[in-house]
Design a protein around this motif. Structure first.
Motif, PDB file in Angstrom:
ATOM      1  N   THR A 226       0.836  -1.208   0.000  1.00  0.00           N
ATOM      2  CA  THR A 226       0.000   0.000   0.000  1.00  0.00           C
ATOM      3  C   THR A 226       0.867   1.252   0.000  1.00  0.00           C
ATOM      4  O   THR A 226       0.604   2.208  -0.738  1.00  0.00           O
ATOM      5  CB  THR A 226      -0.939  -0.002   1.219  1.00  0.00           C
ATOM      6  OG1 THR A 226      -1.705  -1.212   1.231  1.00  0.00           O
ATOM      7  CG2 THR A 226      -1.889   1.182   1.171  1.00  0.00           C
ATOM      8  N   SER A 256      -3.817   4.060  -1.150  1.00  0.00           N
ATOM      9  CA  SER A 256      -4.720   2.909  -1.086  1.00  0.00           C
ATOM     10  C   SER A 256      -4.227   1.808  -2.010  1.00  0.00           C
ATOM     11  O   SER A 256      -3.501   2.065  -2.984  1.00  0.00           O
ATOM     12  CB  SER A 256      -6.151   3.307  -1.452  1.00  0.00           C
ATOM     13  OG  SER A 256      -6.266   3.562  -2.843  1.00  0.00           O
ATOM     14  N   HIS A 257      -4.667   0.581  -1.686  1.00  0.00           N
ATOM     15  CA  HIS A 257      -4.263  -0.573  -2.476  1.00  0.00           C
ATOM     16  C   HIS A 257      -5.363  -1.622  -2.391  1.00  0.00           C
ATOM     17  O   HIS A 257      -5.728  -2.066  -1.299  1.00  0.00           O
ATOM     18  CB  HIS A 257      -2.941  -1.139  -1.945  1.00  0.00           C
ATOM     19  CG  HIS A 257      -2.422  -2.314  -2.720  1.00  0.00           C
ATOM     20  ND1 HIS A 257      -1.976  -2.210  -4.030  1.00  0.00           N
ATOM     21  CD2 HIS A 257      -2.272  -3.619  -2.372  1.00  0.00           C
ATOM     22  CE1 HIS A 257      -1.566  -3.392  -4.440  1.00  0.00           C
ATOM     23  NE2 HIS A 257      -1.740  -4.279  -3.466  1.00  0.00           N
ATOM     24  N   ALA A 258      -5.922  -2.012  -3.538  1.00  0.00           N
ATOM     25  CA  ALA A 258      -6.950  -3.046  -3.588  1.00  0.00           C
ATOM     26  C   ALA A 258      -6.298  -4.406  -3.771  1.00  0.00           C
ATOM     27  O   ALA A 258      -5.350  -4.548  -4.558  1.00  0.00           O
ATOM     28  CB  ALA A 258      -7.930  -2.761  -4.721  1.00  0.00           C
ATOM     29  N   THR A 274      -9.876  -3.290   0.278  1.00  0.00           N
ATOM     30  CA  THR A 274      -9.013  -2.145  -0.031  1.00  0.00           C
ATOM     31  C   THR A 274      -8.313  -1.740   1.250  1.00  0.00           C
ATOM     32  O   THR A 274      -8.963  -1.580   2.291  1.00  0.00           O
ATOM     33  CB  THR A 274      -9.828  -0.962  -0.582  1.00  0.00           C
ATOM     34  OG1 THR A 274     -10.475  -1.350  -1.791  1.00  0.00           O
ATOM     35  CG2 THR A 274      -8.921   0.230  -0.850  1.00  0.00           C
ATOM     36  N   LYS A 299     -14.391   0.416  -2.737  1.00  0.00           N
ATOM     37  CA  LYS A 299     -13.333   0.783  -3.670  1.00  0.00           C
ATOM     38  C   LYS A 299     -12.963   2.245  -3.446  1.00  0.00           C
ATOM     39  O   LYS A 299     -13.831   3.090  -3.183  1.00  0.00           O
ATOM     40  CB  LYS A 299     -13.781   0.579  -5.119  1.00  0.00           C
ATOM     41  CG  LYS A 299     -14.215  -0.858  -5.446  1.00  0.00           C
ATOM     42  CD  LYS A 299     -13.069  -1.838  -5.287  1.00  0.00           C
ATOM     43  CE  LYS A 299     -13.500  -3.258  -5.660  1.00  0.00           C
ATOM     44  NZ  LYS A 299     -12.417  -4.247  -5.417  1.00  0.00           N
TER      45      LYS A 299
END
Length: 450
Positions: A226, A256-258, A274, A299
């Motif tokens: 992230t 952010s990182h999904a 997320t 998201k």
């Protein structure tokens, strides 16, 4: 201030209308004298005896009254308030209630095995503007002592977080026009909770502070992945004073990182999450930088979505305010009722009293121009002026003006740079105001008789 108790408890089904009236009277008395003992709040011997008889209804030999019956009408009212808002945050947390040294039947160990007490885990509904709407769910329990092998019998306590989401999901199904968001701290960072939400179709969003830096399927760790993302932007807000630290401006950078996290025992299926990390930049010397690592089902398309999630998480502090009022304002850990079942009845009442106090202080900030007569009788708001040596106005004042005057009775100085009063000065001021109002009402009765 008596009408609110009738609104919140009037629908209680206790098997006897007299018990309902007693419940309403108890809630009113406890709200008028929140820091007092039960005898101190009731005022005279007859009312005190009636109060203890009410809590004695928890005994199996009596009615076997449970705390759910006490709290249900308030929970129904809370859901009615929730349905009037487009977004409602459902905050969950657990607090310890320490009754060490008291002879109370049914209590168990706390953080240390030698401590005696119980646990309370409510779901507290607030708006994104931090208006408290009420308690919509709760757990109360006492731990069993550890077995010889060090294990603790009974259902795993982590279950309450998953069941808590399920209850919020059930509530969401009944109000399709309102988006519910389940918000919790690190203890709720459980893949099983996320998995259950996904299996239900995620009828309520969830936002949880991360505790575990999980391994990713493609290798590496979640937090590092992230932080490797490009910043979405920055957010700035005022961090309130706490733990001896003055309030200050906090500026955070957001990333952010999904990712799909593997869910155990699901035949290779994954849970889509997320991760959002807010890292403070430019923290003052001597101050620990404020960093939050959050997980959510939502998201994050850009900065606006990330800022919204951070703002929602910051509202989690409202449940800490509820616990502060409950434990330090209402002093529930000083209750002496002899058994856990009786304590639970009292806690159900005091939870609503605590919500009421927290709601008043927040409404004075969110809706400062609302008329004071929505919450106070004429004698009460006029009394707030008189006790502050001010002439009551002919026109009904605003709720903000009256709350500030009540808070001044509790020690709030109301200087130019003091901002808005806190809940402690409110609960102290309410006691002084109610003593004054009781005196005025008694004098009116005497004159009427004479």
């Amino acid at each position: 201030m008596a009408n609110w108790a009738g609104d919140e408890f009037g629908g209680a089904e206790l098997g006897d209308g007299r018990l309902r009236l007693r419940l309403i009277k108890l809630a009113t008395r406890f709200a008028e004298q929140p820091t007092a003992s039960i005898p101190g709040a009731c005022g005279d011997w007859a009312e005190t005896v009636a109060a203890y008889r009410f809590f004695d209804q928890a005994r199996a030999g009596k009615r076997g009254l449970n705390w759910q019956s006490i709290l249900q009408p308030h929970m129904d009212c809370s859901q009615g308030r929730m349905a009037q808002h487009p977004v409602v945050l459902c905050l969950q947390d657990t607090t310890e209630l320490d009754f060490n040294g008291q002879e109370i039947e049914g209590l168990g160990p706390l953080s240390y095995e030698a401590q005696r007490g119980m646990y309370l885990h409510p779901t507290y509904a607030v708006t994104p503007e931090r208006e408290p709407l009420g308690v919509i769910d709760a757990w109360m329990w006492a731990r069993e002592a550890k077995a010889a092998d060090g294990s603790r019998p009974g259902i795993s306590e982590s279950t309450r977080w998953i069941e808590g989401y399920e209850r919020v999901a059930e509530t969401a199904a009944g109000m399709p026009q309102t988006r519910l968001v389940y918000v919790a701290d690190r203890e709720a960072d459980i893949v099983g909770l996320m998995q259950r939400a996904q299996a239900l179709g995620t009828p309520a969003d969830w936002l949880i502070r991360a505790k575990h830096n999980r391994c990713l399927p493609q290798g590496g760790k979640l937090w590092a992945a992230t932080l490797a993302e490009s910043p979405l932007g920055e957010i700035e807000f005022t961090l309130a004073s706490r733990h001896g630290q003055p309030k200050r401006i906090v500026r955070q950078q957001l990333r952010s990182h999904a990712v799909d996290l593997p869910a155990p025992d699901t035949d290779g299926r994954h849970v889509s999450v997320t991760c959002l990390i807010a890292t403070e930049i430019g923290a003052p010397a001597g101050c620990k930088p404020v960093e939050w690592r959050l997980l959510t089902n939502r998201k994050v398309a850009g900065l606006e979505a990330a800022v919204e999630l951070i703002d929602w998480y910051r509202c989690r502090w409202e449940i800490e305010t509820l616990f502060h009022v409950l434990k330090n304002g209402c002093r529930v850990e000083a209750l002496q009722l002899g058994s856990q079942s009786k304590l639970e009845l009292a806690l159900a009442v005091y939870l609503v009293v605590s919500w009421r106090l927290a709601r008043l202080i927040r409404l004075g900030r969110i809706h400062p121009q609302w008329s004071a007569d929505l919450f106070f009788s004429e004698t009460e708001w006029a009394g707030a002026f008189i006790l502050n040596k001010k002439k009551p106005p002919k026109k009904v004042p605003s709720i903000r003006e009256v709350i500030r005057l009540i808070a001044q009775l509790g020690g709030f100085l109301a200087r130019k740079g003091d901002g808005e009063p806190g809940v402690k000065s409110l609960w102290l001021g309410i006691q002084r105001l109610r003593d004054f109002v009781s005196g005025v009402e008694h004098m009116r009765e005497i004159r009427h008789v004479m």
